[in-house]
Write a protein that holds these residues in place. Structure first.
Motif, PDB file in Angstrom:
ATOM      1  N   LEU A  82      37.630  24.854  52.023  1.00 13.16           N
ATOM      2  CA  LEU A  82      38.092  25.719  50.942  1.00 13.16           C
ATOM      3  C   LEU A  82      37.674  27.170  51.178  1.00 13.16           C
ATOM      4  N   ARG A  85      40.014  30.233  51.807  1.00 15.51           N
ATOM      5  CA  ARG A  85      40.620  31.038  50.752  1.00 15.51           C
ATOM      6  C   ARG A  85      39.892  32.376  50.576  1.00 15.51           C
ATOM      7  N   ILE A 199      42.000  27.924  40.419  1.00 14.60           N
ATOM      8  CA  ILE A 199      42.897  28.884  41.060  1.00 14.60           C
ATOM      9  C   ILE A 199      44.343  28.562  40.696  1.00 14.60           C
ATOM     10  N   LEU A 218      44.248  36.661  41.453  1.00 18.43           N
ATOM     11  CA  LEU A 218      43.627  35.976  42.580  1.00 18.43           C
ATOM     12  C   LEU A 218      42.394  36.723  43.081  1.00 18.43           C
ATOM     13  N   LEU A 222      38.866  34.928  43.052  1.00 22.69           N
ATOM     14  CA  LEU A 222      38.141  34.681  44.291  1.00 22.69           C
ATOM     15  C   LEU A 222      36.755  35.306  44.267  1.00 22.69           C
ATOM     16  N   THR A 305      45.761  29.269  58.517  1.00 25.61           N
ATOM     17  CA  THR A 305      45.311  29.406  57.135  1.00 25.61           C
ATOM     18  C   THR A 305      45.939  28.370  56.212  1.00 25.61           C
ATOM     19  N   GLN A 306      47.239  28.327  56.166  1.00 26.23           N
ATOM     20  CA  GLN A 306      47.903  27.394  55.256  1.00 26.23           C
ATOM     21  C   GLN A 306      47.628  25.928  55.599  1.00 26.23           C
ATOM     22  N   ILE A 309      44.175  25.192  54.309  1.00 28.12           N
ATOM     23  CA  ILE A 309      44.162  25.113  52.845  1.00 28.12           C
ATOM     24  C   ILE A 309      44.709  23.770  52.390  1.00 28.12           C
TER      25      ILE A 309
END
Length: 363
Positions: A82, A85, A199, A218, A222, A305-306, A309
Motif C-alpha cells: 500500500l 500510494r 481513500i 487525495l 495521503l 504502480t497500478q 496497487i
C-alpha cells in the motif's frame, strides 16, 4: 507460519475466492461504496457462521491454518505494498500547513476517540482500533493497529466493520449536504480528505466536484495515510509498555503472601516477549515506508504502480476474508456501544475537520 499442506493451501484458496466474490459484488452500484474489503469480511463471517463446518485437527495443518495465514501474513504484505500510494515529495510540497493540520487532527482524534470509547465501556484494544481507523485510513489502519495491540480476530473485524459502515454513511451524507456546506469545490475535496475514513470514500465524495476537488482530497488524505507508520510504532510501544507493567504487577511479591505462594505466582505468570519498553518498528510498517520512498523517488518503474496497487488491495481483501472466517457473527453481539462511540467520534471529526478547512486550509 508456513504453507505446509494441501489443506492449508485450500484455506488460502478460500480467502482468495471470497476476495474475488467481494470484488465482484463491489462492482454493483448499490455496493460500490462499501468496498470489496468489507464485503470480503462479511462473506467470511457468513461462511464461518452458516457455512459447512471446517474440521479442526491440532495435529496436522488444516484449512483454518490457511486462512489464518492469509489474515496475518498476506494482510501485512498488502499493507507493505500500500506504500506505493505514497508520494513523499507531493506531501512535502503541500507544506507544513497541510501536514501540520493532519498531525494535530490525527493525534486529537486518536486521543479523544480512545477516551470516548473507554467511557462507553469498550475494551481498550477495540477502542484503539476504532480510534485509529477513524483518524487515519479506515480498514487498513484498523488492521495495522490491531496487529500492534494483539487484538482478537472478533475485535479486529468489529472495528473494521464499524469504521467502514460509518465511512460509507458519511460519504453519502456529504454528497447530499454539499450545497449547504458553503465550501468551494477545492475546499470540499480537502474537507473530504480530512474527515472521511477510506481513500475510496474520499474518491467517491470528491470526484463529482471536479479534478481539483479530487486532487485536493487525495493529497490531504495521503498526508493522513503517511501518519500510519509513526502512529503504529507509538501504539506498539504503548501496548508493550502496558503489558510490561501488567507482567511486573503479576509477578511482584505480595507483602502478605508466603514464599511458596510467591513462587507459584511467578511460575504461573506468562512472560511477555518485549519487556524493554523500547518502541518496536514492525516490519510491515518499515516496508510500507520503504515502498513509499521507492515510489516517490521513481526507483520503481511507473508501469508497476497500478499493478502493485491492485495486488495490495487484493492481498488486503484476502486478509480481510481470513479475518472474517475466524469470527462467528453471533460473537459480535453487543457491538452497539462500540458503534455509538465511533459515530460520536466521526461526528466530532466532521465538526473539527470542517473548522480546520475553513480556518487553516482555505481561509
Amino acid at each position: 507460519m508456513k504453507i505446509r499442506s494441501i489443506r492449508m493451501w485450500s484455506g488460502v484458496a478460500l480467502t482468495a475466492m471470497l476476495a474475488l466474490i467481494g470484488k465482484g459484488l463491489s462492482l454493483l452500484p448499490q455496493l460500490g461504496m462499501i468496498g470489496p474489503m468489507v464485503l470480503a469480511i462479511l462473506l467470511g463471517m457468513a461462511f464461518s457462521t452458516w457455512g459447512p463446518a471446517i474440521p479442526q485437527k491440532s495435529s496436522t495443518a488444516n484449512v483454518a491454518d490457511g486462512y489464518t495465514f492469509a489474515s496475518k501474513y498476506l494482510l501485512r504484505a498488502g499493507i507493505i505494498l500500500l506504500g506505493v500510494r505514497l508520494d513523499l515529495v507531493a506531501l512535502g510540497h503541500a507544506g507544513i500547513r497541510v501536514l501540520g493540520t493532519e498531525i494535530v487532527l490525527v493525534a486529537l482524534t486518536m486521543l479523544v476517540g480512545y477516551w470516548i470509547a473507554r467511557r462507553f465501556g469498550i475494551d481498550e484494544k477495540l477502542a484503539v482500533i476504532i480510534a485509529a481507523g477513524t483518524a487515519i485510513c479506515g480498514a487498513a489502519a484498523a488492521v495495522a493497529i490491531a496487529v500492534q495491540v494483539k487484538a482478537r480476530s472478533e475485535q479486529t473485524v468489529l472495528g473494521v466493520a464499524i469504521v467502514a459502515v460509518l465511512g460509507t454513511v458519511f460519504t453519502v451524507l456529504y454528497t447530499l449536504l454539499f450545497p449547504w456546506l458553503g465550501l468551494s469545490n477545492e475546499a470540499f475535496g480537502a474537507f473530504s480528505g480530512v474527515t472521511l475514513h477510506e481513500i475510496a470514500h474520499v474518491i467517491a465524495a470528491a470526484t463529482p466536484h471536479g479534478a481539483e476537488s479530487l486532487d485536493n482530497g487525495l493529497l490531504v488524505k495521503l498526508s493522513r495515510v503517511v501518519l500510519l507508520a509513526p502512529v503504529a510504532m507509538f501504539v506498539g510501544w504503548w501496548s508493550n509498555r502496558r503489558e510490561s507493567r501488567e507482567h511486573n504487577a503479576a509477578v511482584a511479591p505480595s507483602t502478605t503472601a508466603s514464599a511458596g505462594d510467591r513462587n507459584e505466582t511467578a511460575k504461573s505468570a506468562v512472560p511477555a516477549k518485549k519487556r524493554s519498553g523500547k518502541a518496536p518498528i514492525p516490519y510491515f510498517v518499515l516496508g510500507f515506508l520503504i515502498v513509499g520512498a521507492l515510489h516517490t523517488w521513481q526507483v520503481l518503474p511507473a508501469s508497476w504502480t497500478q499493478p502493485l496497487i491492485q495486488t495490495s488491495l487484493f492481498l488486503l481483501t484476502m486478509g480481510m476474508a481470513g479475518l472474517g472466517l475466524q469470527v462467528n457473527i453471533r460473537a459480535l453481539r453487543g457491538g452497539g456501544r462500540a458503534f455509538q462511540a465511533a459515530l460520536l467520534l466521526s461526528c466530532l471529526l466532521v465538526v473539527v475537520g470542517y473548522g480546520a478547512v475553513k480556518v487553516l486550509l482555505f481561509p
